[in-house]
Design a protein around this motif. Structure first.
Motif, mmCIF file in Angstrom:
data_model
loop_
_atom_site.group_PDB
_atom_site.id
_atom_site.type_symbol
_atom_site.label_atom_id
_atom_site.label_comp_id
_atom_site.label_asym_id
_atom_site.label_seq_id
_atom_site.Cartn_x
_atom_site.Cartn_y
_atom_site.Cartn_z
ATOM 1 N N SER A 285 0.942 -1.112 -0.195
ATOM 2 C CA SER A 285 0.121 -0.034 -0.211
ATOM 3 C C SER A 285 0.781 1.203 -0.026
ATOM 4 C CB SER A 285 -0.991 0.166 1.196
ATOM 5 O OG SER A 285 -1.804 -1.015 1.259
ATOM 6 N N ARG A 286 1.840 1.364 0.738
ATOM 7 C CA ARG A 286 2.864 2.496 0.797
ATOM 8 C C ARG A 286 3.548 2.711 -0.382
ATOM 9 N NH1 ARG A 286 5.350 1.522 7.024
ATOM 10 N NH2 ARG A 286 3.462 2.044 8.131
ATOM 11 N N ALA A 287 3.836 1.470 -0.940
ATOM 12 C CA ALA A 287 4.705 1.253 -2.134
ATOM 13 C C ALA A 287 4.001 2.105 -3.223
ATOM 14 C CB ALA A 287 5.230 -0.042 -2.572
ATOM 15 N N LEU A 288 2.688 2.087 -3.316
ATOM 16 C CA LEU A 288 1.693 2.601 -4.408
ATOM 17 C C LEU A 288 1.473 4.147 -4.065
ATOM 18 C CD1 LEU A 288 -0.494 -0.407 -5.081
ATOM 19 C CD2 LEU A 288 1.147 0.645 -6.589
ATOM 20 N N ASN A 289 2.016 4.640 -3.159
ATOM 21 C CA ASN A 289 2.241 6.156 -3.157
ATOM 22 C C ASN A 289 2.214 6.864 -4.242
ATOM 23 O OD1 ASN A 289 2.217 8.574 -1.245
ATOM 24 N ND2 ASN A 289 4.118 8.575 -1.637
ATOM 25 N N LEU A 316 -3.563 7.081 -10.351
ATOM 26 C CA LEU A 316 -2.318 7.390 -9.485
ATOM 27 C C LEU A 316 -1.433 6.306 -9.184
ATOM 28 C CD1 LEU A 316 -3.926 10.080 -7.045
ATOM 29 C CD2 LEU A 316 -2.119 10.814 -8.657
ATOM 30 N N ALA A 317 -2.131 5.131 -8.876
ATOM 31 C CA ALA A 317 -1.583 4.022 -8.628
ATOM 32 C C ALA A 317 -0.401 3.469 -9.674
ATOM 33 C CB ALA A 317 -2.472 3.036 -8.186
ATOM 34 N N ILE A 318 -1.127 3.563 -11.082
ATOM 35 C CA ILE A 318 -0.409 3.310 -11.998
ATOM 36 C C ILE A 318 0.649 4.154 -12.560
ATOM 37 C CG2 ILE A 318 -0.524 2.628 -14.655
ATOM 38 C CD1 ILE A 318 -3.342 1.988 -14.014
ATOM 39 N N GLY A 319 0.279 5.475 -12.427
ATOM 40 C CA GLY A 319 1.261 6.636 -12.802
ATOM 41 C C GLY A 319 1.577 6.647 -14.272
ATOM 42 N N LYS A 320 2.202 7.689 -14.348
ATOM 43 C CA LYS A 320 2.492 7.903 -15.768
ATOM 44 C C LYS A 320 3.241 6.901 -16.727
ATOM 45 C CE LYS A 320 4.914 11.389 -18.906
ATOM 46 N NZ LYS A 320 5.962 12.926 -18.675
ATOM 47 N N GLY A 321 2.752 6.339 -17.752
ATOM 48 C CA GLY A 321 3.648 5.427 -18.372
ATOM 49 C C GLY A 321 3.761 4.131 -17.763
ATOM 50 N N GLY A 322 2.937 3.714 -16.596
ATOM 51 C CA GLY A 322 2.721 2.654 -15.658
ATOM 52 C C GLY A 322 3.947 2.735 -14.751
ATOM 53 N N LEU A 323 4.724 3.797 -14.635
ATOM 54 C CA LEU A 323 5.821 3.868 -13.777
ATOM 55 C C LEU A 323 5.734 3.616 -12.246
ATOM 56 C CD1 LEU A 323 8.760 4.393 -14.975
ATOM 57 C CD2 LEU A 323 8.628 6.821 -14.164
ATOM 58 N N ASN A 324 4.862 4.080 -11.696
ATOM 59 C CA ASN A 324 4.532 4.081 -10.295
ATOM 60 C C ASN A 324 4.527 2.457 -10.105
ATOM 61 O OD1 ASN A 324 4.309 5.497 -7.685
ATOM 62 N ND2 ASN A 324 2.318 5.025 -7.714
ATOM 63 N N ILE A 325 3.402 1.878 -10.666
ATOM 64 C CA ILE A 325 3.249 0.517 -10.303
ATOM 65 C C ILE A 325 4.468 -0.503 -10.694
ATOM 66 C CG2 ILE A 325 2.191 -0.148 -12.682
ATOM 67 C CD1 ILE A 325 -0.194 -1.832 -11.060
ATOM 68 N N LYS A 326 4.995 0.134 -11.695
ATOM 69 C CA LYS A 326 6.467 -1.009 -12.014
ATOM 70 C C LYS A 326 7.294 -0.769 -10.752
ATOM 71 C CE LYS A 326 10.397 -0.777 -15.225
ATOM 72 N NZ LYS A 326 10.982 0.089 -16.332
ATOM 73 N N LEU A 327 7.693 0.471 -10.444
ATOM 74 C CA LEU A 327 8.579 0.336 -9.388
ATOM 75 C C LEU A 327 8.168 0.106 -8.119
ATOM 76 C CD1 LEU A 327 9.841 4.197 -10.076
ATOM 77 C CD2 LEU A 327 11.045 2.338 -10.630
ATOM 78 N N ALA A 328 6.773 0.140 -7.764
ATOM 79 C CA ALA A 328 6.446 -0.407 -6.706
ATOM 80 C C ALA A 328 6.367 -1.911 -6.525
ATOM 81 C CB ALA A 328 4.806 -0.423 -6.458
ATOM 82 N N GLY A 329 6.320 -2.501 -7.798
ATOM 83 C CA GLY A 329 6.579 -3.925 -7.700
ATOM 84 C C GLY A 329 7.973 -4.320 -7.779
ATOM 85 N N GLN A 330 8.820 -3.640 -8.175
ATOM 86 C CA GLN A 330 10.437 -3.818 -7.995
ATOM 87 C C GLN A 330 10.729 -3.545 -6.340
ATOM 88 O OE1 GLN A 330 12.392 -1.180 -10.663
ATOM 89 N NE2 GLN A 330 11.531 -2.405 -12.467
ATOM 90 N N LEU A 331 10.044 -2.621 -5.882
ATOM 91 C CA LEU A 331 10.482 -2.225 -4.631
ATOM 92 C C LEU A 331 10.214 -3.421 -3.625
ATOM 93 C CD1 LEU A 331 11.842 0.206 -2.812
ATOM 94 C CD2 LEU A 331 9.342 0.548 -2.332
#
Length: 412
Positions: A285-289, A316-331
């Motif tokens: 949840s925090r990672a998807l900030n 917001l969760a997905i972010g521009k170009g899917g960047l937010n969700i991608k980084l949250a997954g990696q984190l």
């Protein structure tokens, strides 16, 4: 032969101890003696590198005239008495060997060998210094800019290479500018040390945090993980070992004072600092900030997580170009899928249809493209304009308009 110039090359070398220097110098001269006399055992070499002085003394045994078998090891009594009248048979005569005796060609070869050994020592020295500096931030001056890499000179005049792949996409440097980067690896190429530096490595961001946040440097706060898309966005998970210290607040600083310096250094890279927790659901949840998550379902075996949010939070969760969700997954180490939760109007009877039910009219790969941006129902797609959908997906505008017509006709 002017040795002072050659010795001064040695003196310029940093971290080369005097014993090593003397050893190399003596070794080169002994090789010359071996080549000229067949042995170097009866020679004494005295070197004064500070003055550039060198003396070579040869020790020979005094023998009867006519009994000299090896002129390098023995000297006749009559020849010895020319040096000093007091010499007798069996004694040892010590006389100086002049450089002129070696000949011009031998002296030139000696100088070349000496220069080669100096260069070899210098290369080994640079390699060993930087091998121990991997993961350390260095400051250097841009010396040369090429298409695929930048040549940087450090404070001691060593050459460092920063390939294009290790540069932040928005990095722009001019010759003579100062830059900061982290040493990522040291290789040997064509017998020369190749020092690679990077500004895109997560280690660079970690070191910047250590410089800006004293609590991290002192070990009160630990960086658990860093993921980043250089120049775009980064997520940093931090944990505090002192309950009185808020790790996120300490990293951000008063009014963002601490993190602003890092953001500027990274060309305005958007940095999310997240409070690490062993509670997987909370961590995801925090990672998807900055999105606000309603609930999380995850599977530890498959490392997949389903995240449910209100419709307005999905983008917001997905972010521009899917960047937010991608980084949250990696984190977090989880493959995250986001789902819209039905709002009250839908629950009360306003119908909605799952996109997968349109399989007969819309190709499966097109449906998958919409699902990637969190649009898994017909209404979630219709809430966005064709232009917005074109920006977020890899679909052409004609395809999007065709899909919108199909979905609109469903509700008509």
């Amino acid at each position: 032969m002017n040795l002072i110039e050659t010795f001064s090359e040695f003196k310029e070398l940093k971290n080369i101890d005097r014993a090593t220097m003397m050893s190399v110098l003596e070794d080169v001269f002994r090789n010359l003696l071996l080549k000229n006399y067949g042995t170097d055992e009866n020679f004494d070499i005295i070197i004064n590198p500070d003055k550039g002085d060198l003396e070579i003394w040869r020790n020979r045994e005094v023998v009867e005239d006519g009994d000299v078998e090896d002129a390098n090891l023995q000297i006749s009594l009559s020849e010895a008495k020319k040096i000093d009248e007091d010499y007798e048979l069996g004694e040892e005569v010590t006389d100086e060997v002049k450089f002129l005796d070696f000949g011009r060609r031998s002296i030139l070869t000696l100088r070349q060998n000496l220069s080669a050994r100096i260069m070899e020592l210098e290369k080994d020295n640079i390699f060993n210094i930087y091998k121990d500096r991997i993961g350390e931030i260095i400051t250097g001056e841009v010396y040369q800019i090429w298409k695929k890499e930048i040549l940087v000179i450090d404070d001691e005049g060593n050459e460092l290479i920063m390939p294009k792949t290790e540069q932040i996409p928005s990095d722009y440097f001019r010759k003579g500018e100062t830059l900061r980067a982290v040493v990522v690896r040291v290789e040997v190429k064509n017998n020369s040390p190749l020092i690679i530096i990077s500004r895109t490595s997560p280690v660079f961001l970690e070191r910047l945090f250590e410089l800006e946040v004293p609590e991290i440097f002192d070990g009160l706060i630990t960086i658990k993980n860093i993921v980043r898309v250089p120049g775009e966005r980064a997520k940093v998970a931090v944990e505090s070992y002192d309950e009185r210290i808020d790790p996120v607040g300490a990293c951000v600083g008063m009014k963002g004072s601490r993190i602003h310096g890092i953001v500027r250094e990274l060309r305005n890279e958007n940095i999310d600092v997240i409070n690490y927790t062993t509670n997987t659901s909370l961590f995801i949840s925090r990672a998807l900030n900055p999105a606000k998550v309603n609930s999380v379902k995850f599977d530890d075996e498959t490392h997949k997580a389903e995240v449910y949010l209100n419709p307005e939070e999905v983008s917001l969760a997905i972010g521009k170009g899917g960047l937010n969700i991608k980084l949250a997954g990696q984190l977090t180490g989880y493959e995250i899928d986001v789902y819209r939760e039905k709002v009250e109007a839908e629950v009360e009877g306003e119908e909605d249809v799952n996109l997968s039910e349109f399989n007969d009219e819309i190709d499966a790969w097109i449906i998958e493209e919409f699902k990637k941006i969190g649009c898994d129902t017909a209404r979630s797609v219709l809430e966005l304009t064709a232009e917005e959908l074109e920006k977020r997906t890899d679909l052409e505008i004609e395809t999007i308009e065709e899909v919108l017509n199909i979905l609109n006709s469903e509700f008509e």
